[in-house]
Design a protein around this motif. Structure first.
Motif, PDB file in Angstrom:
ATOM      1  N   GLU A   2     -26.426 -69.977-121.259  1.00 26.40           N
ATOM      2  CA  GLU A   2     -27.410 -71.004-121.610  1.00 26.40           C
ATOM      3  C   GLU A   2     -27.477 -72.100-120.552  1.00 26.40           C
ATOM      4  O   GLU A   2     -28.555 -72.571-120.211  1.00 26.40           O
ATOM      5  CB  GLU A   2     -27.095 -71.597-122.980  1.00 26.40           C
ATOM      6  CG  GLU A   2     -27.334 -70.626-124.114  1.00 26.40           C
ATOM      7  CD  GLU A   2     -26.911 -71.182-125.469  1.00 26.40           C
ATOM      8  OE1 GLU A   2     -26.546 -72.373-125.557  1.00 26.40           O
ATOM      9  OE2 GLU A   2     -26.947 -70.410-126.439  1.00 26.40           O
ATOM     10  N   ILE A   3     -26.322 -72.500-120.030  1.00 24.77           N
ATOM     11  CA  ILE A   3     -26.294 -73.564-119.016  1.00 24.77           C
ATOM     12  C   ILE A   3     -26.856 -73.070-117.686  1.00 24.77           C
ATOM     13  O   ILE A   3     -27.790 -73.651-117.137  1.00 24.77           O
ATOM     14  CB  ILE A   3     -24.860 -74.104-118.816  1.00 24.77           C
ATOM     15  CG1 ILE A   3     -24.395 -74.842-120.071  1.00 24.77           C
ATOM     16  CG2 ILE A   3     -24.790 -75.021-117.590  1.00 24.77           C
ATOM     17  CD1 ILE A   3     -22.905 -75.161-120.077  1.00 24.77           C
ATOM     18  N   ILE A   4     -26.278 -72.001-117.161  1.00 25.31           N
ATOM     19  CA  ILE A   4     -26.644 -71.506-115.826  1.00 25.31           C
ATOM     20  C   ILE A   4     -28.078 -70.966-115.814  1.00 25.31           C
ATOM     21  O   ILE A   4     -28.803 -71.142-114.846  1.00 25.31           O
ATOM     22  CB  ILE A   4     -25.659 -70.418-115.350  1.00 25.31           C
ATOM     23  CG1 ILE A   4     -24.236 -70.975-115.269  1.00 25.31           C
ATOM     24  CG2 ILE A   4     -26.093 -69.810-114.021  1.00 25.31           C
ATOM     25  CD1 ILE A   4     -24.030 -72.073-114.255  1.00 25.31           C
ATOM     26  N   GLY A   5     -28.497 -70.331-116.896  1.00 23.51           N
ATOM     27  CA  GLY A   5     -29.823 -69.731-116.951  1.00 23.51           C
ATOM     28  C   GLY A   5     -30.900 -70.648-117.480  1.00 23.51           C
ATOM     29  O   GLY A   5     -32.063 -70.257-117.550  1.00 23.51           O
ATOM     30  N   GLY A   6     -30.541 -71.858-117.851  1.00 22.72           N
ATOM     31  CA  GLY A   6     -31.518 -72.770-118.444  1.00 22.72           C
ATOM     32  C   GLY A   6     -31.728 -74.024-117.618  1.00 22.72           C
ATOM     33  O   GLY A   6     -31.266 -74.147-116.484  1.00 22.72           O
TER      34      GLY A   6
END
Length: 183
Positions: A125-129
């Motif tokens: 969620e963090i890296i892809g968002g």
């Protein structure tokens, strides 16, 4: 409590279990299965130690380093390393931590694999968002902790004010006092 949680984001706090990465001998906070168990409980992910063994520890450290590789790639504006992407995705597909409602509250139980799955999903969620743009590394040279800068104006400099921020400000003050006394 043997672990620190300055980031407010569990995957980044998990990455921080290897302290002072740039030193010749960084400090490993996940040196034993018991320390991994303690991390899950202290983080509030699990109510009881999952009973980690040496294999679980090796898998956890590998995931931690994969998460760190992804974070560094985002910080540097580089492509995501395929091996780290595959490792995080593999864990993210795992079973979630078990939540159970009881008359007197709720419990969180699970295995090491379930705890790692939760960390991997949050990493995705963090890296892809959109939050990937908020990734920062602590400005204290000795610290390598990474955090999400959710401050107003996005001007946060330290992983935690009470530790790194205070150390930097105190050193700056002492340097000013010393240079004033020398004049």
């Amino acid at each position: 409590m043997i672990h620190a949680f300055p980031c407010g984001t569990l995957p980044l706090d998990f990455v921080g279990t290897l302290r002072a990465r740039r030193r010749a001998a960084p400090t490993e906070k996940l040196a034993t299965p018991d320390q991994l168990d303690a991390w899950f409980v202290e983080a509030g992910m699990l109510d009881a130690a999952p009973g980690a063994d040496e294999t679980d520890l090796a898998i956890a450290v590998d995931l931690r380093e994969s998460i760190y590789s992804l974070v560094v790639a985002r910080l540097d504006g580089e492509p995501l390393p395929p091996r780290a992407v595959a490792e995080v995705n593999k864990h993210a597909a795992g079973l979630p931590v078990t939540l159970r409602l009881h008359t007197d509250g709720a419990t969180r139980t699970g295995s090491v694999a379930q705890g790692l799955a939760a960390l991997a999903r949050e990493t995705v969620e963090i890296i892809g968002g959109d939050e990937a743009a908020l990734l920062r590394e602590c400005a204290r040279p000795e610290c390598t902790q990474v955090y999400l800068d959710r401050s107003r104006g996005h001007r946060r400099e330290w992983c935690a004010m009470r530790t790194c921020g205070n150390r930097v400000k105190a050193a700056t003050y002492r340097a000013r006092q010393h240079s004033g006394a020398a004049s």
